[in-house]
Design an enzyme around this catalytic site. Sequence first.
Site, PDB file in Angstrom:
ATOM      1  N   GLN A 199       1.039  -1.066  -0.139  1.00 25.36           N
ATOM      2  CA  GLN A 199      -0.193   0.149  -0.271  1.00 25.36           C
ATOM      3  C   GLN A 199       0.336   1.267  -0.041  1.00 25.36           C
ATOM      4  O   GLN A 199       0.174   2.279   0.025  1.00 25.36           O
ATOM      5  CB  GLN A 199      -1.202  -0.057   0.962  1.00 25.36           C
ATOM      6  CG  GLN A 199      -2.549  -0.952   1.601  1.00 25.36           C
ATOM      7  CD  GLN A 199      -3.272  -1.609   2.382  1.00 25.36           C
ATOM      8  OE1 GLN A 199      -2.669  -1.821   3.546  1.00 25.36           O
ATOM      9  NE2 GLN A 199      -3.346  -0.227   2.842  1.00 25.36           N
ATOM     10  N   ARG A 244      -8.458  -0.834   8.984  1.00 32.99           N
ATOM     11  CA  ARG A 244      -8.867   0.947   8.458  1.00 32.99           C
ATOM     12  C   ARG A 244      -9.782   1.491   9.801  1.00 32.99           C
ATOM     13  O   ARG A 244     -10.758   1.410  10.299  1.00 32.99           O
ATOM     14  CB  ARG A 244     -11.055  -0.018   7.926  1.00 32.99           C
ATOM     15  CG  ARG A 244     -11.273  -0.006   6.501  1.00 32.99           C
ATOM     16  CD  ARG A 244     -12.109  -0.755   6.391  1.00 32.99           C
ATOM     17  NE  ARG A 244     -12.955   0.538   4.974  1.00 32.99           N
ATOM     18  CZ  ARG A 244     -13.554   0.029   3.964  1.00 32.99           C
ATOM     19  NH1 ARG A 244     -13.828  -1.065   3.993  1.00 32.99           N
ATOM     20  NH2 ARG A 244     -13.807   0.535   3.232  1.00 32.99           N
ATOM     21  N   CYS A 245      -8.698   0.958  10.599  1.00 28.72           N
ATOM     22  CA  CYS A 245      -8.510   1.743  11.771  1.00 28.72           C
ATOM     23  C   CYS A 245      -8.426   3.073  11.850  1.00 28.72           C
ATOM     24  O   CYS A 245      -8.271   3.794  12.836  1.00 28.72           O
ATOM     25  CB  CYS A 245      -7.557   0.695  12.968  1.00 28.72           C
ATOM     26  SG  CYS A 245      -5.319   1.036  12.542  1.00 28.72           S
ATOM     27  N   GLU A 302     -12.496   4.303   5.855  1.00 29.38           N
ATOM     28  CA  GLU A 302     -12.695   4.309   7.194  1.00 29.38           C
ATOM     29  C   GLU A 302     -14.065   3.955   7.364  1.00 29.38           C
ATOM     30  O   GLU A 302     -13.879   4.179   8.670  1.00 29.38           O
ATOM     31  CB  GLU A 302     -11.567   4.640   7.697  1.00 29.38           C
ATOM     32  CG  GLU A 302     -10.332   3.770   7.117  1.00 29.38           C
ATOM     33  CD  GLU A 302      -9.074   3.735   7.427  1.00 29.38           C
ATOM     34  OE1 GLU A 302      -8.246   3.358   7.527  1.00 29.38           O
ATOM     35  OE2 GLU A 302      -8.588   5.078   7.519  1.00 29.38           O
TER      36      GLU A 302
END
Lengths: 160, 782, 292
Positions: free
Chosen positions: B219, B366-367, B735
Amino acid sequence: MRVSIKVNGVAHERDVEPRTLLVYFLREHCGLTGTHVGCDTSSCGCCVVVLDGDTAVKSCTMFAAQADGREVSTVEGLAQGGALHPLQQAFWDNHGLQCGFCTPGMLMTSYALLKHKPNPSETEVREELAGNLCRCTGYNNIVKAVRQAAETLQAAPVQK
Amino acid sequence: MSIEATPKGSMGVAMKRKEDPRFLQGKGNYVDDLSFPGMLHMAIVRSPYPHAEIVNIDGSAALKVPGVKAVITGKDLEAAGLGWLPTFHGYDKQMVLAIGKVLFQYQEVAAVFAESRAAAADGAEAVEVEYKPLPVVADPFVAKQDEVLLRPDREAKTNHIYHWEVGDKDKTAQALGAAEKVIKQRIWFPRCHPAPLEPCGCVAQFDTMGRLTFHVTSQAPHVYRTAITIVTGIPEDKIRVISPDIGGGFGNKVPVYPGYVCAIVGALKLGRPVKWIESRTENLTSTGFARDYHMDVEIGARADGTVTALRVSTTADHGAFDAAADPTKYPAGMFGVVTGSYTFPVAHAEVDAYFTNKAPGGIAYRCSFRVTEASYAIERGMDILADELGMDPVELRRKNFVRKDQFPYASALGFTYDSGDYHRTLDVALEKIGYQALLKQQAEKRAKGELMGIGFSTFTEVVGAGPSKHFDILGIKMFDSAEIRIHPTGSGIVRAGTKSQGQGHETTWAQIVAEELGLDPQNIMVEEGDTDTAPYGLGTYASRSTPVAGAAIAMAARRIRERARKIAAHLMEVGEGDVEWKDYKFQVKGVPAKSVTMKEVAFAAYTNPGQNEPGLEATQYYDPPNMTFPHGAYVAVVDVDRETGEVKVRRFLAVDDCGTVINPLIVEGQIHGGLTEGFAIAFMQEIQYDKDGNNLNTNFTDYLVPTSLESPKWETANTVTPSPHHPIGAKGVGESPNVGSPAAFVNAVIDALSPFGVRHIDMPITRDKVWRAIRDSDPAKG
Amino acid sequence: MIPAAFEYIRAGSADDAFAQLQRLGADARVLAGGQSLIPAMRFRLARPAVLIDINAIKELSNIGIDNGRLTLGAVARDCAIERAPWIGERRWSLLHDASRVVADPVVRQMGTIVGSLCHNDPAGDWTTVALATRAEVVVRGKAGSRTVPIDEFLVDSFTTAVAEGEMATAVRFPVPGDRTAGSYQKVERKVGDFATAAAAVQVTLAEDGTIRDAGIALSAAGPCAVRVSEAEALLKGQKPTAEVIRGAAAAASKKSAPQADLRGSVAYKKNLAGVLVSRGLRQALARLGVQS
């Protein structure tokens, strides 16, 4: 051992170990990398292909040897003559994909589904796709896409 | 030449994605699709023990397996100075292959290189490892006792990794002491895992000039390139990292994993390309997990519900290494946003992290860098407070919301929230869900003994890392970048430092450029992921792409517009000051009939630039002035079957505010996906280790991903409160659904069970837990 | 995950397959659907030296109703039951329900009923249905084919009456009478999971509205699926009242002896056994037009 499988209408004959899974036969021996491997427990459906025209199978849970002499359809064979299949068009129109990794499996399961149930309700679509996981889309748009494709195909069946 | 279309805008257009055709036809280019002549396959030998000394590793049998070319161990890597890998957070390092001992079940112990995938698997099976088990620490509260030291390699001889705190400890303690009402609750956000459908993998190959091309599921390709230089000593110009199509990231593909280093070493040592693709089991058991925060939440309030203080004390379970990929100065990420959407006058938050015999990680799924934990804590806490005060949870929230006129709002824990309209977003949610009618229905059902719950989550989160003043990873500031070049015939290409894993950048970045320049987004090509061509960026995670790279793209496009304006003036034979950009064209001020399009200007840039520099391109590196603060109001409506404990989500409405929306179709898709993840976390996902350190959820039969049948039908809506500091007013959003939804689900279930006086149930809320909560509850309340 | 190497034989006939099994003994495994075997092989938990593929044997894929019996050959697929022309008939409602919740829709395209019975997972579906319907399994051995009642066929977790060198060739379900309906109640954490608990119920009513016969079996209630003969006895001859149903449910809950695992605790699963038998009975009776 010698294995011969007709994939998307083209004969592929190779010498492979019996333990070669169908998914690796397709990916590595036929060079068709559209079918994906996402898990090791037959849970995710990324590997789904269609056997003998209308049976969706998880190609990671089948040996290439089992498909010897038979016909396999993969996502690469869906579009005909440069035109997208109504399922592919519907997934595109409805934003039914994000990372694309589950998409080939979703398309092939849907393809087989529509052969058996040409007009599935929303609930039936959700039931029939429950062998295919998606992490990105939350399924709403995939279900819409399959229903749109069902309508399109009923109005104008595709020769396949 | 087709007829010239009138230039129009592309912002807010729900256009179909440009990248889809290749995915739809099975022509995506994922790392396992790559094959090179002479390529070898790598398999990793992993430890069955959670904590053990390595007595001996014998690869001789493996080397005899037909097709196996080499076996390497931690000792080999150590000799080459590659035994340890710095973690992104910078305060720790982790073993590449185990050295001396193993610290978690499934830890990497040896790497085998072979001619085929099958031979590598056979070879890995044949490696003989002798272990001497050591006592296992599978609980951070036990780790805290320091009876068994897990990391003798570290200077500080303790399992305590760090203490972090923010806020005013004394004032908060005072305020809590003086409060008319205080609630206290231990709230655990259990360990889970993002599990993207494509596992991690790479192909490493060196060319004859010694240059490494590293194809990898990353990523953050540029950060990888720099990290590889740091770890291997190979000069950065001799490394090209290519992130191809990625089948889902969700934070799983941010850390640099041991397998990557082994593949590079193998490729170098053996002079052949090396491919390593992990299995699902390896993905779930050894790559970056998410969450595992045990939070003691205390909220102080007046009797009328006005909150006066917030104190959160957290024990964080980090696993065997501190590989939580946080920005350097934030070992607990953005946890300080735990005051949420509320005006706490004082607050204090602290986190103490511990090593345990579990896989490393912590930042994933997705924090937004621990915002999921913070948001869950405050949204559950507010519901518990509402319950104790006998107040409607909606009214309690509304009473304490930051008001629209208070923005930019300086929170008690040091964040300056850029903008928001919490009251409006909540009102939209209440109206769409039909709150009053639901309350009435709930009362009727309760009278009949039927269990129905309504749960809210009105979260504010923080994304867009981030301003260089505060944010860096491995010392590299968290700016992002864009490079745009417009071609003679009005098409163009934009390259950015981000890397989409399904978020649709090939479409949205084109839309930004098209909007700024009045061009057709279908003819703006977008490229990401190749470090040889893309400008340096920090990658895509933590919802930072639109806030940071999106801004860079808009700013770069505006630079182009400035250049173009000069050429337009030249074309129209007027002074520069007489030309303005209006209706997606360059017009002479006051003479609208006299105009030229960007397309015409682009052509002129190459054929008739006059005194101006020929060509039409610009680059922008953007250092954001602040984070962005998207917010939302989520409502879950559930029905509980008291005999089986099954929770049916009847409805779920998400009203999000992420400021300006580039493509509503794509934003909605992100929300659907994130809500499904939140749903999974709330009801069925957990990575559990038993007390002996055995990982119990190692594949998809026990780490559960919901199917189309379990997943609710998501309802979405949005409000728009632009970010005042962002060039196009946009905030991040990817997110938010995972940040906001778990609390909504849990609040709904607890609400459904309120006739039984159930105060809290830890996620995942399984049928068994619900059934037992009812069975074990106070019969007086039943 | 790559299986260990093996030799592959595609059997052309049942005789051929049987001869190979006799010759190879424990070294060989039969490959039908493979939906349980192949994942085990990918984890190298199963490592047969030889796989005997029986999928091409036409006679083994037969599905036929004859002489009061529904016979499914060893290669009859789960999906074939789901789509059988007669599956909508009330008498087959138990099989119908079960056929829709085994594994997932794609796995069902390859998975077989006989394979599922031979695998005998304690939380399997077809084993439970077979018990409730009093099915029999045809096993071919050295002395020829024999018919094994399902109660004797299921020996222990993952163990059946099929001995080394033998092969199950078919399962036979008695064709239920006209006034019969059933219900399969399965609680699973998600589609594709084994049962957290499940109840297979089949009820036949007499002319006078009393219960002439009942089959009640539980999944995930012991080392194998379990027949609740106590509940069956309670129901027999009785009018289907709420009290009678409660008694049957209580008997089921008592009989259930599950393991605690990630799917649930012992107490929870025992509770479910009773709840699902109760719901199964009420649904079967509702299908027979009886309010209870």
